[in-house]
Design an enzyme around this catalytic site. Structure first.
Site, PDB file in Angstrom:
ATOM      1  N   GLY A 128       0.827  -1.206   0.000  1.00 20.67           N
ATOM      2  CA  GLY A 128       0.000   0.000   0.000  1.00 20.67           C
ATOM      3  C   GLY A 128       0.852   1.242   0.000  1.00 20.67           C
ATOM      4  N   SER A 213       5.313  -5.024  -2.063  1.00 18.45           N
ATOM      5  CA  SER A 213       5.189  -3.639  -2.498  1.00 18.45           C
ATOM      6  C   SER A 213       5.787  -2.697  -1.445  1.00 18.45           C
ATOM      7  CB  SER A 213       3.717  -3.312  -2.793  1.00 18.45           C
ATOM      8  OG  SER A 213       3.586  -2.082  -3.475  1.00 18.45           O
TER       9      SER A 213
END
Length: 525
Positions: A128, A213
């Site tokens: 995120g 991520s």
């Protein structure tokens, strides 16, 4: 560490709490059979036993005042319910999950909560970017991974966006830690694991951090933070790189833009401290003065907690002894740039260069890029060139740099590429986040696009076995795979995870070399 050592409830020193906790643990069994309760130095945690695994959700590992470093929390001898996830950090677009600035909670799954078990620990940090996400996503559930019986799984929530990375230090000396609070939260969670995980059957000397991520980027950053030294022993980054951190001047410019959006003067931050959480979240749409778009938040080169860039001008020496697994998916940007989006719909050779230019995130002549791709891949469509170039130039580049710098330093590292694509929307291929359910074994979770067929189970087994082997030994090789060599510049050996996984030397070499001729500056630096 410069964290406060005071327990928030008793006022006694944390050192005394931990020491007393170990004495309690020694005097009593660490696991009350049948009760789902673990007795640890930080407290007696009452979890939920289900299908051979006991989960402990919503364990508080710290507290924090707004824009200040976190403080460790321990309640030795006190029974603490641990059956529900704690709230996540306030953010935009995260459904109906409870949100709170008081979000320093972690979760543990174990199949054998005996200190004698001494199983490797796999601690997951969510993606995120630095502004959103949480580990309460169903694809991040640790039950299936822990049910194997050979690892203890931990997932961590921490502060994000302005709450975790708003850099105020140059504007107000009261907030010297403010640019890296999210990182300090993670370090505090790792300290909690070091001090308590043995009671859950984990080995504090075998802690592997893995993250997707933004989670991988946070790990790459922590590998060079002195405060994190010795707290983890292996690292795996899944489509997440951090070559350079945000510079302090750019970070200050972003802070000024954010304060202006809030209507707060940089010479008087008192209104910022009293402002409702909702207003701070609403202002996250402030325009970034460097990048454009929403304001960027991320780790800051503050010369206190972070004193050099993670992978520039080379791999930070502090992390070279830590074995590292680096991976990316084949079609990263098919997650960010939907096939149904206006960016992709109507693509043609006439408009491709204009549409691709802002998505490459580097300063390169887009018309030249398109021409090179058309010459090298004459059968590709404009859509294929769009996704191939944006993935190679934007999302893959940082991982290549990190792997190269570690190889140059002789550090142990292995590289993978995920080619297993979406089974529910084949247009997306092996898009960003596709490896999460494969590693966790959450193939049927909400949001997963792997399907649950034999092909997905084969790809998942290959990835999960490699991650578990890596957690145990610092080497991802196992019997179910062909030999996976360390990444070296001579061959660039890469494991291709798919229905039938195999090793390739220097996959996508032409694309790597194409973009290597242009300097890479990480967005947000």
């Amino acid at each position: 560490m410069a964290f406060s050592k005071e327990d928030s409830t008793s006022g006694v020193s944390r050192r005394a709490v931990v020491a007393g906790g170990f004495a309690l643990a020694a005097a009593r069994p660490a696991f009350a059979a049948g009760s789902g309760t673990v007795r640890a130095p930080a407290g007696d945690f009452a979890g939920v036993a289900e299908r051979g695994v006991t989960s402990f959700k919503g364990i508080r590992y710290g507290r924090a005042e707004r824009f200040r470093a976190p403080v460790a929390v321990a309640t030795p001898g006190r029974t603490v319910p641990a059956q529900r996830f704690g709230p996540i950090c306030p953010q935009k677009h995260q459904g109906d999950e409870p949100q709170s600035e008081d979000c320093l909670f972690l979760n543990v799954w174990t199949a054998d909560a005996r200190p004698a078990a001494k199983k490797p620990v796999m601690l997951y940090i969510h993606g995120g970017a630095y502004s959103g996400g949480s580990v309460t996503d169903p694809m991040n559930d640790g039950h299936a991974l822990a049910a194997r019986g050979d690892v203890v799984v931990v997932t961590v929530n921490h502060r994000l966006n302005a709450f975790g990375y708003l850099y105020l230090a140059r504007l107000d000396p009261r907030f010297p830690d403010s640019g890296n609070l999210g990182q300090l939260d993670l370090i505090l969670a790792l300290q909690w694991v070091r001090d308590n995980i043995a009671a859950f059957g984990g080995d504090p000397a075998q802690v592997m951090v893995f993250g997707q991520s933004g989670g991988g980027a946070k790990i790459a950053t922590m590998m060079g933070m002195p405060a994190a030294k010795g707290l983890f022993h292996r690292a795996a980054t899944m489509s997440g790189q951090q070559v350079t951190a945000s510079g302090p001047l750019n970070a200050t410019a972003r802070t000024r833009a954010y304060l202006a959006r809030l209507g707060v003067s940089e010479t008087n931050l008192e209104p910022l401290l009293a402002m409702p959480t909702e207003r701070l979240v609403a202002a996250l749409d402030a325009v970034d003065p460097i990048l454009g778009g929403g304001v960027y938040f991320g780790p800051v080169l503050d010369m206190k907690w972070l004193t050099r860039h993670p992978f520039w001008p080379d791999a930070n020496p502090q992390g070279l002894a830590i074995p590292m697994l680096l991976g990316n998916t084949h079609d990263e940007t098919r997650a960010f740039l939907s096939p149904d989006s206006v960016k992709v719909q109507g693509l043609s050779w006439d408009n491709l260069a204009d549409r691709i230019a802002p998505e490459l995130r580097i300063d390169i002549l887009p018309e030249w890029v398109v021409a090179q791709y058309r010459a090298h891949f004459p059968d590709w469509t404009p859509t294929q060139v769009f996704y191939g170039a944006t993935t190679a130039g934007r999302s893959w580049r940082g991982q290549v740099i990190e792997a190269e710098e570690r190889a140059r330093a002789g550090a142990p590292g292995w590289v993978y590429q995920l080619d297993f694509g979406s089974r529910t929307d084949p247009r997306r291929g092996a898009f960003h986040t596709m490896d999460i359910p494969l590693v966790f074994g959450t193939l049927d979770a909400e949001g997963s696009q792997t399907g649950t067929g034999a092909d997905a189970r084969a790809a998942s087994a290959a990835m999960q076995e490699s991650f578990v082997a890596f957690a145990k030994t610092g080497d991802p090789n196992h019997r179910g795979l062909p030999h996976w060599p360390r990444y070296a510049l001579a061959n660039r050996s890469t494991m291709i995870f798919d229905v039938r996984s195999h090793v390739e030397d220097d996959p996508r070499r032409w694309q790597r070399e194409l973009f290597a001729r242009v300097p890479y500056i990480q967005p947000g630096s």
